[in-house]
Write a protein that holds these residues in place. Sequence first.
Motif, PDB file in Angstrom:
ATOM      1  N   HIS A  26      -0.379 -34.984  14.303  1.00  0.00           N
ATOM      2  CA  HIS A  26      -1.066 -34.237  13.248  1.00  0.00           C
ATOM      3  C   HIS A  26      -1.248 -35.106  12.008  1.00  0.00           C
ATOM      4  O   HIS A  26      -2.284 -35.056  11.349  1.00  0.00           O
ATOM      5  CB  HIS A  26      -0.276 -32.971  12.883  1.00  0.00           C
ATOM      6  CG  HIS A  26      -0.337 -31.924  13.944  1.00  0.00           C
ATOM      7  ND1 HIS A  26       0.741 -31.609  14.719  1.00  0.00           N
ATOM      8  CD2 HIS A  26      -1.350 -31.137  14.364  1.00  0.00           C
ATOM      9  CE1 HIS A  26       0.412 -30.672  15.569  1.00  0.00           C
ATOM     10  NE2 HIS A  26      -0.862 -30.366  15.382  1.00  0.00           N
ATOM     11  N   GLU A  27      -0.240 -35.918  11.698  1.00  0.00           N
ATOM     12  CA  GLU A  27      -0.320 -36.779  10.516  1.00  0.00           C
ATOM     13  C   GLU A  27      -1.482 -37.770  10.628  1.00  0.00           C
ATOM     14  O   GLU A  27      -2.229 -37.975   9.671  1.00  0.00           O
ATOM     15  CB  GLU A  27       0.991 -37.537  10.321  1.00  0.00           C
ATOM     16  CG  GLU A  27       1.009 -38.389   9.070  1.00  0.00           C
ATOM     17  CD  GLU A  27       2.336 -39.112   8.871  1.00  0.00           C
ATOM     18  OE1 GLU A  27       2.447 -39.797   7.849  1.00  0.00           O
ATOM     19  OE2 GLU A  27       3.229 -38.994   9.719  1.00  0.00           O
ATOM     20  N   VAL A  28      -1.657 -38.369  11.797  1.00  0.00           N
ATOM     21  CA  VAL A  28      -2.768 -39.304  12.011  1.00  0.00           C
ATOM     22  C   VAL A  28      -4.097 -38.584  11.817  1.00  0.00           C
ATOM     23  O   VAL A  28      -5.006 -39.086  11.149  1.00  0.00           O
ATOM     24  CB  VAL A  28      -2.684 -39.946  13.413  1.00  0.00           C
ATOM     25  CG1 VAL A  28      -3.980 -40.673  13.759  1.00  0.00           C
ATOM     26  CG2 VAL A  28      -1.502 -40.895  13.494  1.00  0.00           C
ATOM     27  N   ILE A  29      -4.220 -37.410  12.384  1.00  0.00           N
ATOM     28  CA  ILE A  29      -5.462 -36.640  12.271  1.00  0.00           C
ATOM     29  C   ILE A  29      -5.764 -36.310  10.818  1.00  0.00           C
ATOM     30  O   ILE A  29      -6.879 -36.526  10.328  1.00  0.00           O
ATOM     31  CB  ILE A  29      -5.381 -35.356  13.128  1.00  0.00           C
ATOM     32  CG1 ILE A  29      -5.328 -35.729  14.606  1.00  0.00           C
ATOM     33  CG2 ILE A  29      -6.567 -34.434  12.841  1.00  0.00           C
ATOM     34  CD1 ILE A  29      -4.969 -34.588  15.528  1.00  0.00           C
ATOM     35  N   VAL A  30      -4.782 -35.796  10.087  1.00  0.00           N
ATOM     36  CA  VAL A  30      -4.989 -35.436   8.675  1.00  0.00           C
ATOM     37  C   VAL A  30      -5.357 -36.668   7.860  1.00  0.00           C
ATOM     38  O   VAL A  30      -6.264 -36.627   7.020  1.00  0.00           O
ATOM     39  CB  VAL A  30      -3.736 -34.731   8.102  1.00  0.00           C
ATOM     40  CG1 VAL A  30      -3.847 -34.556   6.594  1.00  0.00           C
ATOM     41  CG2 VAL A  30      -3.539 -33.381   8.777  1.00  0.00           C
ATOM     42  N   ASN A  31      -4.689 -37.797   8.112  1.00  0.00           N
ATOM     43  CA  ASN A  31      -4.990 -39.024   7.369  1.00  0.00           C
ATOM     44  C   ASN A  31      -6.393 -39.538   7.665  1.00  0.00           C
ATOM     45  O   ASN A  31      -7.088 -40.018   6.758  1.00  0.00           O
ATOM     46  CB  ASN A  31      -3.946 -40.105   7.662  1.00  0.00           C
ATOM     47  CG  ASN A  31      -2.619 -39.786   7.022  1.00  0.00           C
ATOM     48  OD1 ASN A  31      -2.529 -39.018   6.069  1.00  0.00           O
ATOM     49  ND2 ASN A  31      -1.564 -40.363   7.557  1.00  0.00           N
ATOM     50  N   LEU A  32      -6.833 -39.450   8.911  1.00  0.00           N
ATOM     51  CA  LEU A  32      -8.194 -39.870   9.247  1.00  0.00           C
ATOM     52  C   LEU A  32      -9.231 -38.968   8.598  1.00  0.00           C
ATOM     53  O   LEU A  32     -10.254 -39.439   8.101  1.00  0.00           O
ATOM     54  CB  LEU A  32      -8.388 -39.908  10.764  1.00  0.00           C
ATOM     55  CG  LEU A  32      -7.722 -41.070  11.483  1.00  0.00           C
ATOM     56  CD1 LEU A  32      -7.760 -40.859  12.994  1.00  0.00           C
ATOM     57  CD2 LEU A  32      -8.392 -42.380  11.108  1.00  0.00           C
ATOM     58  N   ILE A  33      -8.967 -37.668   8.570  1.00  0.00           N
ATOM     59  CA  ILE A  33      -9.876 -36.740   7.901  1.00  0.00           C
ATOM     60  C   ILE A  33      -9.932 -37.065   6.412  1.00  0.00           C
ATOM     61  O   ILE A  33     -11.002 -37.146   5.811  1.00  0.00           O
ATOM     62  CB  ILE A  33      -9.450 -35.277   8.140  1.00  0.00           C
ATOM     63  CG1 ILE A  33      -9.677 -34.890   9.600  1.00  0.00           C
ATOM     64  CG2 ILE A  33     -10.216 -34.330   7.214  1.00  0.00           C
ATOM     65  CD1 ILE A  33      -9.081 -33.554   9.998  1.00  0.00           C
ATOM     66  N   ALA A  34      -8.768 -37.292   5.799  1.00  0.00           N
ATOM     67  CA  ALA A  34      -8.707 -37.562   4.362  1.00  0.00           C
ATOM     68  C   ALA A  34      -9.342 -38.895   3.991  1.00  0.00           C
ATOM     69  O   ALA A  34      -9.756 -39.084   2.843  1.00  0.00           O
ATOM     70  CB  ALA A  34      -7.253 -37.531   3.891  1.00  0.00           C
ATOM     71  N   ALA A  35      -9.461 -39.812   4.930  1.00  0.00           N
ATOM     72  CA  ALA A  35     -10.055 -41.127   4.652  1.00  0.00           C
ATOM     73  C   ALA A  35     -11.570 -41.121   4.839  1.00  0.00           C
ATOM     74  O   ALA A  35     -12.213 -42.153   4.687  1.00  0.00           O
ATOM     75  CB  ALA A  35      -9.419 -42.181   5.558  1.00  0.00           C
TER      76      ALA A  35
END
Length: 86
Positions: A26-35
């Motif tokens: 989930h952390e990877v997904i959220v970070n990719l969305i935020a970037a």
Amino acid sequence: MGSPKIEHRMFSYISMNWRGKPLVSHEVIVNLIAATTTQAGLKIEAEMDTNTYAKGIHVTDDELDKVHIERSEFHGEWNYTIRPSV
């Protein structure tokens, strides 16, 4: 924050940003969305919601009818604003 609310026009940019990257947490997904950004300078803000929510809550038709939903002229089933109840 609840479930994610993502502007539909940003889906293609998010998809391009995470293309070929393994979505392993989930952390990877959220970070990719935020970037994600666009050439026009739009940016997405995203954060992980770690709250616990009750399951199985039933919303009655009467309760749902009281939600002040303003639907957009273009695809109002997807594009809408929820306004505070008076």
